[in-house]
Design a protein around this motif. Structure first.
Motif, PDB file in Angstrom:
ATOM      1  N   MET A 210       0.837  -1.204   0.000  1.00 10.98           N
ATOM      2  CA  MET A 210       0.000   0.000   0.000  1.00 10.98           C
ATOM      3  C   MET A 210       0.874   1.257   0.000  1.00 10.98           C
ATOM      4  O   MET A 210       0.623   2.202  -0.763  1.00 10.98           O
ATOM      5  N   ASN A 211       1.891   1.275   0.847  1.00  5.25           N
ATOM      6  CA  ASN A 211       2.782   2.433   0.897  1.00  5.25           C
ATOM      7  C   ASN A 211       3.520   2.621  -0.413  1.00  5.25           C
ATOM      8  O   ASN A 211       3.682   3.757  -0.901  1.00  5.25           O
ATOM      9  N   ALA A 212       3.967   1.520  -1.021  1.00  5.08           N
ATOM     10  CA  ALA A 212       4.685   1.603  -2.296  1.00  5.08           C
ATOM     11  C   ALA A 212       3.796   2.165  -3.402  1.00  5.08           C
ATOM     12  O   ALA A 212       4.282   2.803  -4.338  1.00  5.08           O
ATOM     13  N   ALA A 213       2.492   1.915  -3.291  1.00  5.38           N
ATOM     14  CA  ALA A 213       1.540   2.406  -4.296  1.00  5.38           C
ATOM     15  C   ALA A 213       1.029   3.806  -3.971  1.00  5.38           C
ATOM     16  O   ALA A 213       0.186   4.351  -4.695  1.00  5.38           O
ATOM     17  N   GLY A 214       1.523   4.380  -2.878  1.00  6.20           N
ATOM     18  CA  GLY A 214       1.090   5.712  -2.486  1.00  6.20           C
ATOM     19  C   GLY A 214      -0.300   5.734  -1.874  1.00  6.20           C
ATOM     20  O   GLY A 214      -0.964   6.777  -1.864  1.00  6.20           O
ATOM     21  N   LEU A 215      -0.730   4.595  -1.322  1.00  9.51           N
ATOM     22  CA  LEU A 215      -2.059   4.472  -0.732  1.00  9.51           C
ATOM     23  C   LEU A 215      -1.957   4.349   0.789  1.00  9.51           C
ATOM     24  O   LEU A 215      -0.948   3.883   1.319  1.00  9.51           O
ATOM     25  N   LYS A 216      -3.009   4.763   1.475  1.00 10.87           N
ATOM     26  CA  LYS A 216      -3.010   4.751   2.937  1.00 10.87           C
ATOM     27  C   LYS A 216      -3.513   3.414   3.461  1.00 10.87           C
ATOM     28  O   LYS A 216      -4.645   3.015   3.171  1.00 10.87           O
ATOM     29  N   PRO A 217      -2.712   2.705   4.251  1.00 11.18           N
ATOM     30  CA  PRO A 217      -3.181   1.445   4.847  1.00 11.18           C
ATOM     31  C   PRO A 217      -4.342   1.680   5.818  1.00 11.18           C
ATOM     32  O   PRO A 217      -4.406   2.712   6.480  1.00 11.18           O
ATOM     33  N   ASN A 218      -5.230   0.737   5.882  1.00 12.30           N
ATOM     34  CA  ASN A 218      -6.374   0.777   6.793  1.00 12.30           C
ATOM     35  C   ASN A 218      -6.489  -0.604   7.429  1.00 12.30           C
ATOM     36  O   ASN A 218      -7.025  -1.526   6.821  1.00 12.30           O
ATOM     37  N   ILE A 219      -5.957  -0.745   8.632  1.00 11.66           N
ATOM     38  CA  ILE A 219      -5.808  -2.066   9.264  1.00 11.66           C
ATOM     39  C   ILE A 219      -6.739  -2.182  10.467  1.00 11.66           C
ATOM     40  O   ILE A 219      -6.748  -1.314  11.341  1.00 11.66           O
ATOM     41  N   ALA A 220      -7.506  -3.257  10.490  1.00 11.05           N
ATOM     42  CA  ALA A 220      -8.391  -3.541  11.622  1.00 11.05           C
ATOM     43  C   ALA A 220      -8.069  -4.929  12.152  1.00 11.05           C
ATOM     44  O   ALA A 220      -8.308  -5.922  11.476  1.00 11.05           O
ATOM     45  N   LEU A 221      -7.504  -4.995  13.369  1.00 10.52           N
ATOM     46  CA  LEU A 221      -7.111  -6.274  13.961  1.00 10.52           C
ATOM     47  C   LEU A 221      -7.882  -6.519  15.255  1.00 10.52           C
ATOM     48  O   LEU A 221      -8.592  -5.650  15.746  1.00 10.52           O
ATOM     49  N   GLY A 222      -7.739  -7.707  15.788  1.00  8.99           N
ATOM     50  CA  GLY A 222      -8.442  -8.055  17.019  1.00  8.99           C
ATOM     51  C   GLY A 222      -9.888  -8.459  16.792  1.00  8.99           C
ATOM     52  O   GLY A 222     -10.667  -8.544  17.733  1.00  8.99           O
ATOM     53  N   GLU A 235     -19.469   0.084  11.280  1.00  7.03           N
ATOM     54  CA  GLU A 235     -18.766   1.342  11.544  1.00  7.03           C
ATOM     55  C   GLU A 235     -18.117   1.907  10.289  1.00  7.03           C
ATOM     56  O   GLU A 235     -18.254   3.094   9.982  1.00  7.03           O
ATOM     57  N   VAL A 236     -17.413   1.070   9.531  1.00  9.78           N
ATOM     58  CA  VAL A 236     -16.695   1.601   8.363  1.00  9.78           C
ATOM     59  C   VAL A 236     -17.646   1.976   7.234  1.00  9.78           C
ATOM     60  O   VAL A 236     -17.364   2.896   6.463  1.00  9.78           O
ATOM     61  N   LEU A 237     -18.778   1.283   7.123  1.00 11.07           N
ATOM     62  CA  LEU A 237     -19.734   1.624   6.071  1.00 11.07           C
ATOM     63  C   LEU A 237     -20.369   2.991   6.305  1.00 11.07           C
ATOM     64  O   LEU A 237     -20.831   3.642   5.366  1.00 11.07           O
ATOM     65  N   ALA A 238     -20.357   3.426   7.570  1.00 11.70           N
ATOM     66  CA  ALA A 238     -20.914   4.735   7.896  1.00 11.70           C
ATOM     67  C   ALA A 238     -19.883   5.855   7.779  1.00 11.70           C
ATOM     68  O   ALA A 238     -20.219   7.035   7.905  1.00 11.70           O
ATOM     69  N   SER A 239     -18.626   5.488   7.531  1.00 14.47           N
ATOM     70  CA  SER A 239     -17.567   6.496   7.455  1.00 14.47           C
ATOM     71  C   SER A 239     -17.536   7.172   6.092  1.00 14.47           C
ATOM     72  O   SER A 239     -18.059   6.647   5.105  1.00 14.47           O
ATOM     73  N   LYS A 240     -16.918   8.336   6.055  1.00 16.81           N
ATOM     74  CA  LYS A 240     -16.869   9.124   4.815  1.00 16.81           C
ATOM     75  C   LYS A 240     -16.060   8.420   3.741  1.00 16.81           C
ATOM     76  O   LYS A 240     -16.455   8.369   2.574  1.00 16.81           O
ATOM     77  N   ASN A 241     -14.903   7.885   4.122  1.00 17.49           N
ATOM     78  CA  ASN A 241     -14.015   7.215   3.161  1.00 17.49           C
ATOM     79  C   ASN A 241     -14.053   5.709   3.373  1.00 17.49           C
ATOM     80  O   ASN A 241     -13.036   5.075   3.645  1.00 17.49           O
ATOM     81  N   LYS A 242     -15.241   5.159   3.236  1.00 19.73           N
ATOM     82  CA  LYS A 242     -15.384   3.724   3.466  1.00 19.73           C
ATOM     83  C   LYS A 242     -14.602   2.928   2.419  1.00 19.73           C
ATOM     84  O   LYS A 242     -14.452   3.369   1.269  1.00 19.73           O
TER      85      LYS A 242
END
Length: 346
Positions: A210-222, A235-242
């Motif tokens: 993602m970083n190499a492609a100039g994109l922002k990682p979005n990681i959800a663990l646990g 939660e993410v479907l309600a976010s602006k940048n889903k």
């Protein structure tokens, strides 16, 4: 003031002081006849100087070993590890060994107790998918007594045991690139415990690409349960940048995601693309078929068992050799869960 417990010297320190190999120290401790008198004298002097005392596990390991292989996995209800266990048992039986199989329930302390119990049963060798997350001298001490140990799926922290791994990081990079090639820029990475070696490596592969492609990682663990996945998705479907795409870190997470997406009435791949690490039986026949990064539990177990049989023979013959590391490839199984997509706006 609390008194500090004196540090217990290890067999490795004995070997260093005597300037011999670990196997040589083990032979002296177990009174093996192949040790030269001069070497035995050096080792015994080092033992006295350091005050080394053989632990209970080492004492129990003396004598002839049983024609039995020990196998410890984190979870026998997991189809991946169940397949590994089946393969190990099949190969062991073909070579005249019985197999003692247990689940550590992802508990490092229970894992050691199981390993020590197997040592007390005088198993010829031990295969382990460890749940230990840092160097553990207890397992290393078992290995240093001459017990043949091979780690697979993940290395044994702090140990020089043979190991068989897969290209987790490379597989994650290929999965991420596949989603990017379909025009996705907001790609979420979803899974459970990052401290597990395999998940950690996959997260690194995703993040790097993602970083190499100039994109922002979005990681959800646990996210260990279906309810956890449901809450995260809501939660993410309600976010602006889903996200428009998801990279799932293992097959159980993929199954939970498929169910949660269906409940939200989201179409795959039109509303959400998905790639999962780990192939599974139904991945190719669900609608739409799921694109996955496939690794073979059968090949992983087969190669691990081969290494263990070699190590058992070398230990029996008194042959010392450097630890082996085998890295198995993965394969991107391209199906219909990602596209085709046109370029999407950021």
């Amino acid at each position: 003031m609390r008194k500090t417990e004196p540090r217990i010297p290890t067999i490795r320190e004995v070997a260093k002081l005597a300037r011999v190999g670990l196997m040589t120290v083990s032979r002296v401790i177990n009174n093996h006849p192949s040790v030269r008198p001069s070497t035995r004298k050096k080792v015994e002097a080092a033992i006295v100087q350091l005050g080394y005392r053989q632990n209970e596990a080492a004492r129990l390991l003396k004598g002839q070993r049983a024609k039995m292989i020990g196998l410890i996995v984190p979870d026998l209800s997991d189809a991946f590890f169940a397949s590994c266990a089946h393969t190990v048992q099949h190969i062991a039986r073909a070579h005249g060994y019985m197999t003692l199989v247990v689940s550590s329930e992802r508990d490092a302390d229970l894992e050691f107790q199981q390993a020590e119990l197997m040592a007390s049963r005088k198993v010829s060798g031990l295969l382990i998918v460890t749940s230990t997350r840092r160097g553990d001298d207890r397992l290393r001490e078992l290995q240093n007594t001459g017990l043949a140990i091979v780690a697979f799926d993940r290395p044994l922290p702090g140990s020089d045991a043979d190991c068989v791994l897969v290209e987790n990081r490379t597989g994650a990079e290929e999965a991420t690139q596949h989603l990017i090639s379909h025009g996705h820029k907001r790609i979420a990475c979803v899974g459970y415990d990052e401290e597990t070696y395999t998940i950690h490596e996959r997260v690194l592969g995703y993040t790097h690409h993602m970083n190499a492609a100039g994109l922002k990682p979005n990681i959800a663990l646990g996210l260990l349960t279906l309810d956890g996945i449901r809450e995260w998705l809501t939660e993410v479907l309600a976010s602006k940048n889903k996200p428009t795409a998801i990279f799932s870190l293992n097959h159980r997470t993929s199954i939970y995601l498929l169910q949660a997406l269906a409940e939200q009435k989201l179409r795959i791949p039109q509303d959400m693309a998905i790639v999962g690490f780990d192939d599974f039986d139904l991945a190719s026949i669900i609608t739409p078929p799921l694109t996955t990064v496939a690794q073979s539990p059968v090949e992983l177990a087969r190669r691990s068992m081969g290494l263990l049989l070699e190590r058992i023979q070398k230990t029996h013959d008194g042959i010392e050799s450097s630890p082996a590391k085998i890295l198995l490839p993965v394969k991107l199984m391209v199906r219909a869960s990602c596209g085709p997509h046109e370029e999407r706006p950021a």
